[in-house]
Design a protein around this motif. Structure first.
Motif, PDB file in Angstrom:
ATOM      1  N   ALA A 169      24.783  77.922   8.024  1.00  0.00           N
ATOM      2  CA  ALA A 169      23.599  77.328   8.636  1.00  0.00           C
ATOM      3  C   ALA A 169      22.358  77.516   7.766  1.00  0.00           C
ATOM      4  CB  ALA A 169      23.369  77.907  10.026  1.00  0.00           C
ATOM      5  N   LEU A 170      22.182  78.716   7.229  1.00  0.00           N
ATOM      6  CA  LEU A 170      21.010  78.969   6.392  1.00  0.00           C
ATOM      7  C   LEU A 170      21.071  78.167   5.093  1.00  0.00           C
ATOM      8  CD1 LEU A 170      20.590  82.825   6.863  1.00  0.00           C
ATOM      9  CD2 LEU A 170      19.172  81.016   7.854  1.00  0.00           C
ATOM     10  N   ARG A 171      22.253  78.075   4.500  1.00  0.00           N
ATOM     11  CA  ARG A 171      22.377  77.309   3.259  1.00  0.00           C
ATOM     12  C   ARG A 171      22.142  75.816   3.495  1.00  0.00           C
ATOM     13  NH1 ARG A 171      27.208  77.179   1.603  1.00  0.00           N
ATOM     14  NH2 ARG A 171      28.364  78.689   2.863  1.00  0.00           N
ATOM     15  N   ARG A 172      22.524  75.336   4.656  1.00  0.00           N
ATOM     16  CA  ARG A 172      22.340  73.926   4.982  1.00  0.00           C
ATOM     17  C   ARG A 172      20.953  73.610   5.509  1.00  0.00           C
ATOM     18  NH1 ARG A 172      26.242  71.148   9.037  1.00  0.00           N
ATOM     19  NH2 ARG A 172      24.312  69.955   9.108  1.00  0.00           N
ATOM     20  N   GLY A 173      20.206  74.622   5.911  1.00  0.00           N
ATOM     21  CA  GLY A 173      18.923  74.385   6.562  1.00  0.00           C
ATOM     22  C   GLY A 173      19.064  73.967   8.009  1.00  0.00           C
ATOM     23  N   LEU A 174      20.218  74.304   8.625  1.00  0.00           N
ATOM     24  CA  LEU A 174      20.436  73.970  10.031  1.00  0.00           C
ATOM     25  C   LEU A 174      19.583  74.888  10.908  1.00  0.00           C
ATOM     26  CD1 LEU A 174      22.545  72.011  11.485  1.00  0.00           C
ATOM     27  CD2 LEU A 174      23.760  74.119  12.068  1.00  0.00           C
ATOM     28  N   PRO A 175      18.905  74.360  11.914  1.00  0.00           N
ATOM     29  CA  PRO A 175      18.077  75.211  12.777  1.00  0.00           C
ATOM     30  C   PRO A 175      18.897  76.296  13.467  1.00  0.00           C
ATOM     31  CG  PRO A 175      17.519  72.901  13.080  1.00  0.00           C
ATOM     32  CD  PRO A 175      18.748  72.924  12.236  1.00  0.00           C
ATOM     33  N   VAL A 176      18.372  77.531  13.452  1.00  0.00           N
ATOM     34  CA  VAL A 176      19.066  78.692  14.028  1.00  0.00           C
ATOM     35  C   VAL A 176      18.099  79.472  14.905  1.00  0.00           C
ATOM     36  CG1 VAL A 176      20.300  80.836  13.547  1.00  0.00           C
ATOM     37  CG2 VAL A 176      20.529  78.905  11.971  1.00  0.00           C
ATOM     38  N   LEU A 177      18.582  79.856  16.101  1.00  0.00           N
ATOM     39  CA  LEU A 177      17.862  80.787  16.959  1.00  0.00           C
ATOM     40  C   LEU A 177      18.790  81.946  17.278  1.00  0.00           C
ATOM     41  CD1 LEU A 177      15.481  81.629  18.791  1.00  0.00           C
ATOM     42  CD2 LEU A 177      16.512  80.247  20.618  1.00  0.00           C
ATOM     43  N   GLY A 234       9.451  79.498   5.373  1.00  0.00           N
ATOM     44  CA  GLY A 234       9.867  78.432   4.472  1.00  0.00           C
ATOM     45  C   GLY A 234      11.125  77.714   4.894  1.00  0.00           C
ATOM     46  N   LYS A 235      11.922  78.305   5.798  1.00  0.00           N
ATOM     47  CA  LYS A 235      13.086  77.606   6.329  1.00  0.00           C
ATOM     48  C   LYS A 235      12.624  76.637   7.425  1.00  0.00           C
ATOM     49  CE  LYS A 235      16.532  79.928   4.254  1.00  0.00           C
ATOM     50  NZ  LYS A 235      17.565  79.297   3.408  1.00  0.00           N
ATOM     51  N   ALA A 290      32.014  75.935   8.029  1.00  0.00           N
ATOM     52  CA  ALA A 290      31.333  74.749   7.486  1.00  0.00           C
ATOM     53  C   ALA A 290      31.760  73.488   8.221  1.00  0.00           C
ATOM     54  CB  ALA A 290      31.621  74.627   5.990  1.00  0.00           C
ATOM     55  N   ALA A 291      33.047  73.379   8.532  1.00  0.00           N
ATOM     56  CA  ALA A 291      33.533  72.194   9.238  1.00  0.00           C
ATOM     57  C   ALA A 291      32.947  72.109  10.643  1.00  0.00           C
ATOM     58  CB  ALA A 291      35.057  72.217   9.303  1.00  0.00           C
ATOM     59  N   ARG A 309      32.764  88.632  11.894  1.00  0.00           N
ATOM     60  CA  ARG A 309      33.084  87.805  10.727  1.00  0.00           C
ATOM     61  C   ARG A 309      32.750  86.342  10.976  1.00  0.00           C
ATOM     62  NH1 ARG A 309      37.735  91.306  10.623  1.00  0.00           N
ATOM     63  NH2 ARG A 309      38.955  89.739  11.767  1.00  0.00           N
ATOM     64  N   TRP A 310      33.085  85.858  12.165  1.00  0.00           N
ATOM     65  CA  TRP A 310      32.841  84.452  12.506  1.00  0.00           C
ATOM     66  C   TRP A 310      31.349  84.139  12.512  1.00  0.00           C
ATOM     67  CZ3 TRP A 310      34.156  79.724  12.598  1.00  0.00           C
ATOM     68  CH2 TRP A 310      33.719  78.811  13.557  1.00  0.00           C
ATOM     69  N   GLU A 311      30.561  84.960  13.154  1.00  0.00           N
ATOM     70  CA  GLU A 311      29.137  84.665  13.280  1.00  0.00           C
ATOM     71  C   GLU A 311      28.405  84.842  11.955  1.00  0.00           C
ATOM     72  OE1 GLU A 311      27.487  86.632  16.691  1.00  0.00           O
ATOM     73  OE2 GLU A 311      28.913  85.662  18.052  1.00  0.00           O
ATOM     74  N   LEU A 312      28.815  85.802  11.144  1.00  0.00           N
ATOM     75  CA  LEU A 312      28.215  85.926   9.813  1.00  0.00           C
ATOM     76  C   LEU A 312      28.505  84.681   8.982  1.00  0.00           C
ATOM     77  CD1 LEU A 312      28.983  89.679   9.084  1.00  0.00           C
ATOM     78  CD2 LEU A 312      26.696  88.662   9.239  1.00  0.00           C
ATOM     79  N   ALA A 313      29.721  84.136   9.094  1.00  0.00           N
ATOM     80  CA  ALA A 313      30.060  82.915   8.365  1.00  0.00           C
ATOM     81  C   ALA A 313      29.243  81.730   8.870  1.00  0.00           C
ATOM     82  CB  ALA A 313      31.558  82.623   8.489  1.00  0.00           C
ATOM     83  N   LEU A 314      29.109  81.615  10.197  1.00  0.00           N
ATOM     84  CA  LEU A 314      28.290  80.534  10.757  1.00  0.00           C
ATOM     85  C   LEU A 314      26.849  80.628  10.265  1.00  0.00           C
ATOM     86  CD1 LEU A 314      29.450  80.487  14.499  1.00  0.00           C
ATOM     87  CD2 LEU A 314      29.903  78.711  12.796  1.00  0.00           C
ATOM     88  N   LEU A 315      26.281  81.824  10.329  1.00  0.00           N
ATOM     89  CA  LEU A 315      24.901  82.001   9.910  1.00  0.00           C
ATOM     90  C   LEU A 315      24.730  81.681   8.431  1.00  0.00           C
ATOM     91  CD1 LEU A 315      21.996  82.902  10.439  1.00  0.00           C
ATOM     92  CD2 LEU A 315      22.744  85.270  10.072  1.00  0.00           C
ATOM     93  N   ASP A 316      25.671  82.127   7.608  1.00  0.00           N
ATOM     94  CA  ASP A 316      25.589  81.874   6.176  1.00  0.00           C
ATOM     95  C   ASP A 316      25.548  80.382   5.889  1.00  0.00           C
ATOM     96  OD1 ASP A 316      25.755  83.156   3.428  1.00  0.00           O
ATOM     97  OD2 ASP A 316      27.449  81.783   3.322  1.00  0.00           O
TER      98      ASP A 316
END
Length: 249
Positions: free
Chosen positions: A117-125, A218-219, A69-70, A108-115
């Motif tokens: 990002a999706l909750r924040r609505g941060l753009p992800v590719l 919807g994202k 998150a940070a 573990r790191w990338e799953l946390a980043l993705l989690d």
């Protein structure tokens, strides 16, 4: 200078370009005359892909998942890069004899980043492994060795080399809105989506039916492809990410 010209110059300035994080490998590497050490690395095509679309690229080596998150608080977008096979235990499966050795720290790191990002609505590719990660994060599963399912090796004919095959986007999806199809794409993968994760839709397919793209309807921008767009000159996907990240910034 007109107001529009001034605004364009402001957006082109480095301080106004969106900051895009790109995940990395964690592996042993050799370089120089004699160095042979554990390393975090990324093929240069990935940061170049972001930069060519107007973004600023920063590498995200594996870290404590609690810091995701940070890290993302400082970013405007995220690219989940290709790489090693995911640990099949993440989707309740045993390793296939042809599955690669997983890297749990990276998983573990990338799953946390993705989690986050999706909750924040941060753009992800997501790219290749990144698409598989997105599907597993959503509760989906993977086919661990695609030739067993499709009866050929055209998705990964020569390990370490990109080859082209055709994919067709699904009309009405964000993927189809960014890409006109059918189109030739650079491929290099031996695993693929099996059961689709909750909330995801398949948005492109190969000629043999293999799922080649996913997105969250919807994202703001949460999209992944199985191929390697960074290996070719087509910037439409990353430009879509950078536009979405510019709005986030």
């Amino acid at each position: 200078m007109s107001g529009n010209e001034e605004r364009t110059r402001e957006l082109d300035a480095p301080e106004h370009r969106p900051l895009i994080g790109v995940t990395t490998y964690l592996t042993r590497a050799r370089w120089g005359v004699a160095w042979d050490l554990p390393a975090t690395l990324l093929p240069a095509a990935y940061p170049a892909y972001v930069q060519r679309a107007g973004g600023l690229a920063v590498m995200l080596p594996p870290d404590d998942p609690a810091s995701a998150a940070a890290v993302l608080h400082r970013l405007d977008g995220l690219v989940l890069a290709g790489g090693e096979d995911l640990d099949p235990a993440l989707y309740g499966a045993r390793p296939h004899p042809r599955a690669g050795t997983p890297v749990p720290e990276r998983d573990r790191w990338e799953l946390a980043l993705l989690d986050v990002a999706l909750r924040r609505g941060l753009p992800v590719l997501g790219i290749c492994r990144g698409m598989q990660l997105m599907n597993v994060h959503a509760g989906g599963t993977l086919c661990q060795h695609l030739p067993d399912e499709v009866g050929h090796d055209r998705h990964n004919p020569v390990p370490g080399t990109f080859t082209d095959h055709t994919v067709t986007p699904v009309p009405g999806t964000r993927t189809a809105g960014l890409l006109s199809g059918p189109l030739a794409v650079a491929t290099q993968h031996h695993q693929s989506v099996d059961r689709l994760g909750t909330g995801l839709v398949a948005t492109a397919h190969a000629e043999d039916g293999t799922v080649e793209a996913l997105e969250y309807p919807g994202k703001p921008f949460a999209l992944a492809v199985q191929w390697h767009p960074e290996a070719r000159d087509d910037l439409r996907l990353v430009r879509g990410l950078v536009r979405a990240a510019t709005r986030e910034a």
